[in-house]
Design an enzyme around this catalytic site. Sequence first.
Site, short mmCIF file in Angstrom:
data_model
loop_
_atom_site.label_atom_id
_atom_site.label_comp_id
_atom_site.label_asym_id
_atom_site.label_seq_id
_atom_site.Cartn_x
_atom_site.Cartn_y
_atom_site.Cartn_z
N GLU A 1 -5.24 1.91 2.56
CA GLU A 1 -5.15 0.74 3.43
C GLU A 1 -5.35 1.15 4.88
O GLU A 1 -6.02 0.47 5.66
CB GLU A 1 -3.78 0.05 3.25
CG GLU A 1 -3.69 -1.34 3.89
CD GLU A 1 -3.19 -1.35 5.33
OE1 GLU A 1 -3.19 -2.43 5.94
OE2 GLU A 1 -2.82 -0.28 5.87
N GLU A 2 -4.78 2.30 5.24
CA GLU A 2 -4.78 2.73 6.64
C GLU A 2 -6.16 3.16 7.14
O GLU A 2 -6.34 3.36 8.33
CB GLU A 2 -3.77 3.88 6.84
CG GLU A 2 -2.32 3.52 6.52
CD GLU A 2 -1.68 2.59 7.56
OE1 GLU A 2 -2.36 2.21 8.52
OE2 GLU A 2 -0.51 2.24 7.37
N HIS B 1 3.91 3.95 12.48
CA HIS B 1 2.90 5.03 12.53
C HIS B 1 3.42 6.26 13.28
O HIS B 1 2.64 6.96 13.91
CB HIS B 1 1.58 4.56 13.14
CG HIS B 1 0.83 3.63 12.22
ND1 HIS B 1 -0.51 3.39 12.37
CD2 HIS B 1 1.21 2.92 11.15
CE1 HIS B 1 -0.91 2.54 11.42
NE2 HIS B 1 0.13 2.25 10.67
N ASP C 1 6.00 2.24 6.81
CA ASP C 1 4.76 1.47 6.59
C ASP C 1 3.93 2.27 5.59
O ASP C 1 3.30 3.24 5.95
CB ASP C 1 4.04 1.29 7.92
CG ASP C 1 2.65 0.67 7.77
OD1 ASP C 1 2.34 0.19 6.67
OD2 ASP C 1 1.88 0.71 8.75
N HIS D 1 0.84 -1.21 0.00
CA HIS D 1 0.00 0.00 0.00
C HIS D 1 0.87 1.25 0.00
O HIS D 1 1.91 1.30 0.64
CB HIS D 1 -1.02 0.00 1.13
CG HIS D 1 -0.48 0.12 2.53
ND1 HIS D 1 -0.29 1.34 3.12
CD2 HIS D 1 -0.13 -0.81 3.43
CE1 HIS D 1 0.16 1.15 4.36
NE2 HIS D 1 0.27 -0.15 4.57
#
Lengths: 332, 350, 339
Positions: free
Chosen positions: C200-201, C311, C172, C62
């Site tokens: 995606e998140e 994150h 990420d 992603h």
Amino acid sequence: MRELLQKLAGVYGPSGNEEPIRDAIQKEIEDHVDEFYTDVMGNLIAVKKGKGGGKRVLLAAHMDQIGLMVTHIDDKGFLRFAALGGISVANSICRRVIFRNGITGVIGYETEVESWKDITLAKMYIDIGASGKEEAESQIKIGDVAVYHSPFSANNDKYMGGAMDDRAGCALLVETIKSLESTPNDLYFVFTTQEEVGLRGAKTSAYALEPDLGISVDVTITGDTPKAKPMAVSLGEGPAIKIKDASILAHPKVKELMVGTAKKHGIPYQLEILEFGGTDSGAIHLSRGGVPSGVLSIPCRYVHSDSETIDANDLKNGVKLLVKILEGEINF
Amino acid sequence: MDGKELLSRLIEIPGVSGYEDQISDMVRDTFRPYCQEVHQDAFYNVYGKKAGTKQGLGPKVMLAAHLDEIGLMVKDIDEKGFISFTNIGGVDQRILLSQEVYIHGKEKLFGVIGAKPPHLQGKEEAKKAVPVKEMVIDAGLDPKRLKELVSIGDLITFKSPLIDLNEPYVCGKSIDDRAGVVMMYETMKELDKLVFAGEVYFVATAQEEVGTRGAIISTYSVEPDIGIAIDVTHGDTPDASKEETHNMDTGPVIAVGPNMHPKLTDRLMNVAKDNGIDYLIEVEPGLTGTDARSIQVSRQGVPTVLIEFPLRYMHTTVEVLNMDTIKKAARLTALFIASMGEGWEECLTY
Amino acid sequence: MSDLLKRLVSAKGASGNEDEVRQLIIEEITPLTHQVTVDRMGNVIGYKRGSVPGKKVMLCAHMDEVGFIITRIEENGMLKFGTIGSIDARILPSKRIRIGNEGIPGVFGIKAIHLQEPAERETAVKAKQLYIDIGAKTREEAERKVKPGDYAVFDSEMVYFGEGKVKSRALDDRAGCAALIEALKADCPFDLYACFTVQEEVGIRGAKVAAYNIKPDMALIIEGTTCSDVPGIEPQNFSTRMGMGPAISIADLSSYSNKKMVAYLIERAEKASIPYQIKESLTGGNDAGEIQRSRGGVMTSVVSIPCRYIHSPSSVMDLEDFNNTIRLVQEFLKGCEAL
């Protein structure tokens, strides 16, 4: 049906690891259906063709059971785990579990906790009696899954044991397959995978089969034990016809079909409103352009414990009701 | 029929999620005069199709406003004839005490939700909200008669007809999202005044309040190029923050965030600006609680915009709406649809 | 290669606003594929023709990242915001961000320690009480630079440090994107779809429509995943360990990996002497969840690069893990006829 249920409830098959239970079910039904196959998600699909002019009906019962997945093996050989499906602390303390290879263990917890309320699954572990990491690793790998291990027993018309959720539903479908004489409908019996982790097998099989109608068979909780949460479902008063749970509002016409059939044939039934939880029909009814769906529930006490308890007559009457529904013409 | 008249009729028809047969029939009949084709599916979604006068050049647009409403359901009947119930959709338990309701059994019965008198409550008890599981409905019937007429699973709706507040505010139940259905109806009328390309599906969706389920199904069936979700948002009240609420009198609210297509949303705003329609912006960082969340990810993906109206006291029996907002939103929506002629795809290109 | 990673982590791409990273990825994969398309959600799909007909292989990483969105401009020129994806609000005070496509700099302010009550210092800050300062004195001044609906991301450069470690924002899953792009240099016998997904998140949105479109037979997801092998955490909660190689998932909360694929990945890793680890947790979810359940079902599995402090603006990754992930994905592609 006791023998069949006892057999199926005793076969290993946590979510994602349904191979053994799939083989067991396949053996039971292979001589009674027109064709069967396993799809990418591991669902076992058995087809019984109708005489023609009927509907395509998907019948689902999930093969998988909740389990405990090993996530870590410590230096002393204790296994840490994560819940695969609805494993709770209360139902797990000091319970026996078994792995696919027959290794058994007991679930312990870090006894330094001050209060029972402070126990979480992260503070629990499985003890397989290994003397150290090496011995444990020779038997169990990270990612292996254990299930509750408890004997099947029966008295007062009640069956008790692990995995009634949803081997009772599987047994009900197997018995239905064997009892059906003729039907106008094309029947797709799907023994689904990964229901306990999110209705996954049901979703893909409904997409692939494009049914006109879906009925899943699963257990539901009851309100008939001392000071239970209020729920108008009791053991032994008949299979329950679902009105709603968190995953579906049963289609009124499917509900009417089920209620009407029960009334017509004098089969006892109850109406079920479940304020949480869900089952395969939740995924089936939202497939493609929508599939009117309902649920036939088997009342069950102590759901998601190692001693789930159901009533023999509810199971028998469930078969009777489902057979009558499927043998008839479905008009809507 | 004028919009307010239609809204007042719509909210009188029961349509709790999953049981929208009656409201679905009424919406079908309402759409009919303004559409070339109207049909319903097995889940009571209503689809009204309007083809553009410029054939073949425009997109297939799907509008969605939900026709279901929150409500209650009979959970059990005790030996004295009191009805216990559960909620369908998000109901604030604090509004329930002493509400008037209709129980839709074999007959439509009137009932009230009972409340324990204050002088029988302990001090501590009086500080807490009464939980739903402790409430009962009193239908004033003896248990035997009641059980003949009512069974587990029967629906319960609130009694709260539309009333006029200070012009142009109206008040009633289930304005969420029957006002959206009225807005689609007004959009049809507006479209009749315009020339547009492509085809438009007006979908009154079922089961939104329990997880946008009708939208999941109907979007799959329609397979649109573009989605326009229509729903309510929070109007300003003194007890909520400015960040979470919107002025009631400005006009429609256009949502922005990951759930909405950025370029299509820009275009919608430009159409508003070009035509002098005032609007507000609502920023939605996550998924919206509307049909837009499901329309956007149907099949290979549907570029979607979300148009909302501020509504005070959402999910109560006294929802308050500015009727003018509906007209402004309908005009904006019709102009937006008409703005997409040949080459409309360009506005979607990333 | 690490230049590629640097380019990828420098591009902004909060979920829903992936324009900048999307353009970069299109440029990077165009020479490596036969056709590049962008679908209606904004997913980038690079198609590479195979020599063996039949199956379709999907690789997926992603391209979106966690971030922020401006919700309101206050009278005093400060900005209120919402978070995109899951971000622990406690890490926000005293961090820099870049807002909008222009990358307007801003900071999360917090009142000075001298002005705080002792009890305040003990309390976790909530996102709702924080604000972004772009140095504007009034709303009008702020409105000249930003508007509600503008997206923002952490401002943090990539830094090499320690022994083969790299620190950056957005590892990420830009690390996964970079690994996927590098892996594309290997040959795949089947038709290959290199998919860089959006959103995606915020709920695995892009992968759902991408998988519906591509109709793959099998999909390998390349993720940046949590790695908690740090002080204060007991070994059973590490999930993955830095420097021990790519992590292969048996299952997580969104999907159960296909057993054949997992066995095959392990076999390929061992044959090629690539270190690997089995992910020791069941937490989290990723694109595999939606891909596996697309249409009639798809074989999926997940390979992850361990990332500490995920994150946050300062995620940390081991370059060896990154390189070994590329090797493993390439090995997977080369022999996937066996599946």
